[in-house]
Design an enzyme around this catalytic site. Structure first.
Site, short mmCIF file in Angstrom:
data_model
loop_
_atom_site.label_atom_id
_atom_site.label_comp_id
_atom_site.label_asym_id
_atom_site.label_seq_id
_atom_site.Cartn_x
_atom_site.Cartn_y
_atom_site.Cartn_z
N VAL A 100 38.58 46.81 40.74
CA VAL A 100 37.25 47.13 40.19
C VAL A 100 36.89 48.58 40.53
O VAL A 100 36.86 48.98 41.69
CB VAL A 100 36.19 46.15 40.74
CG1 VAL A 100 34.82 46.50 40.19
CG2 VAL A 100 36.56 44.71 40.42
N LYS A 101 36.62 49.34 39.46
CA LYS A 101 36.32 50.76 39.65
C LYS A 101 34.80 50.94 39.74
O LYS A 101 34.06 50.55 38.82
CB LYS A 101 36.88 51.52 38.45
CG LYS A 101 37.21 52.96 38.70
CD LYS A 101 38.01 53.48 37.51
CE LYS A 101 38.26 54.96 37.61
NZ LYS A 101 38.84 55.48 36.38
N VAL A 102 34.36 51.50 40.85
CA VAL A 102 32.92 51.59 41.17
C VAL A 102 32.56 53.06 41.41
O VAL A 102 33.26 53.76 42.16
CB VAL A 102 32.62 50.77 42.46
CG1 VAL A 102 31.16 50.83 42.83
CG2 VAL A 102 33.09 49.33 42.31
#
Ligand code: E4P
Length: 217
Positions: A86-88
């Site tokens: 998951v890219k945050v």
């Protein structure tokens, strides 16, 4: 050093995968839009299509910027496929979300990192990857590679597990310099990987070997 390709284009991902040196894929909302992938369901399906082509990690970016929204989207993305990371974004709510994800076994890529301080914060929150954007720093006359070196020094000082993912790589010299500094991963366009192949003496040498073989056969 791991090689990731920075695109949502399935043909280019297949091309890199077929070369046998691909370790993963990074995407972002702009790369998705470039391929004409719009609408939540289409975007989610596209991530699964990418996961089915490659063996390694695939970064899928959240759109929400509030803590609850990031958690909801991130959990939905992580459920899609075991290869999803998951890219945050590196914002206050993002840091809180990275800590939450780390505590709950969801891997993260902290994106839009432009300083060593931000990278330190991402590591303390437990990010799996940190993505310093070196090309975009170079674009504003700031040494992007120097940032990779600073983060390497800091992470080594304390033994942080967070992997440095040099992002916004534009060309083969970025790839080589990142490898010299000790970046764990680099993500760039297909051209930055295929550019490593090229040397005129290789082409000249091969041409001569083949011509000499033909003379004797
Ligand atoms: C990182 O994961 C980003 O997708 C990317 O590397 C941004 O690169 P750009 O500066 O070439 O858009």
């Amino acid at each position: 050093m791991k090689f990731f390709i920075d695109t949502a284009n399935l043909d280019q991902i297949r091309e890199a995968q077929n070369l046998g040196v691909l370790d993963g894929v990074t995407t972002n909302p702009s790369l998705m839009a470039k391929e004409g992938i719009t609408g939540r369901n289409n975007i989610l399906k596209h991530y699964v299509d990418i996961c089915n082509i490659v063996d390694g990690d695939v970064s899928a970016e959240v759109i929400a910027t509030d803590f609850e929204g990031i958690i909801k989207e991130g959990e939905e993305l992580a459920e899609l496929h075991e290869q999803i990371v998951v890219k945050v974004p590196m914002i206050k709510e993002g840091v809180k979300a990275i800590k939450y994800f780390a505590d709950n076994g969801i891997r993260t890529n902290c994106t839009l990192v432009f300083s060593a301080g931000q990278a330190l914060l991402a590591a303390k929150a437990g990010a799996t990857y940190v993505s310093p954007f070196i090309g975009r720093l170079d674009d504003i006359s700031t040494d992007g590679l120097n940032l990779i070196a600073e983060i390497r020094l800091i992470y080594d000082n304390y033994g942080y597990d967070t992997q440095i993912l040099a992002a916004s790589v534009r060309h083969t010299m970025h790839v080589l310099e990142c490898a010299k500094i000790g970046s764990d991963v680099m993500t760039g366009p297909l051209s930055s990987i295929e550019g490593l192949l090229k040397h005129p003496l290789t082409d000249i040498g091969l041409e001569k070997f083949l011509a000499d073989y033909k003379k004797g056969n």
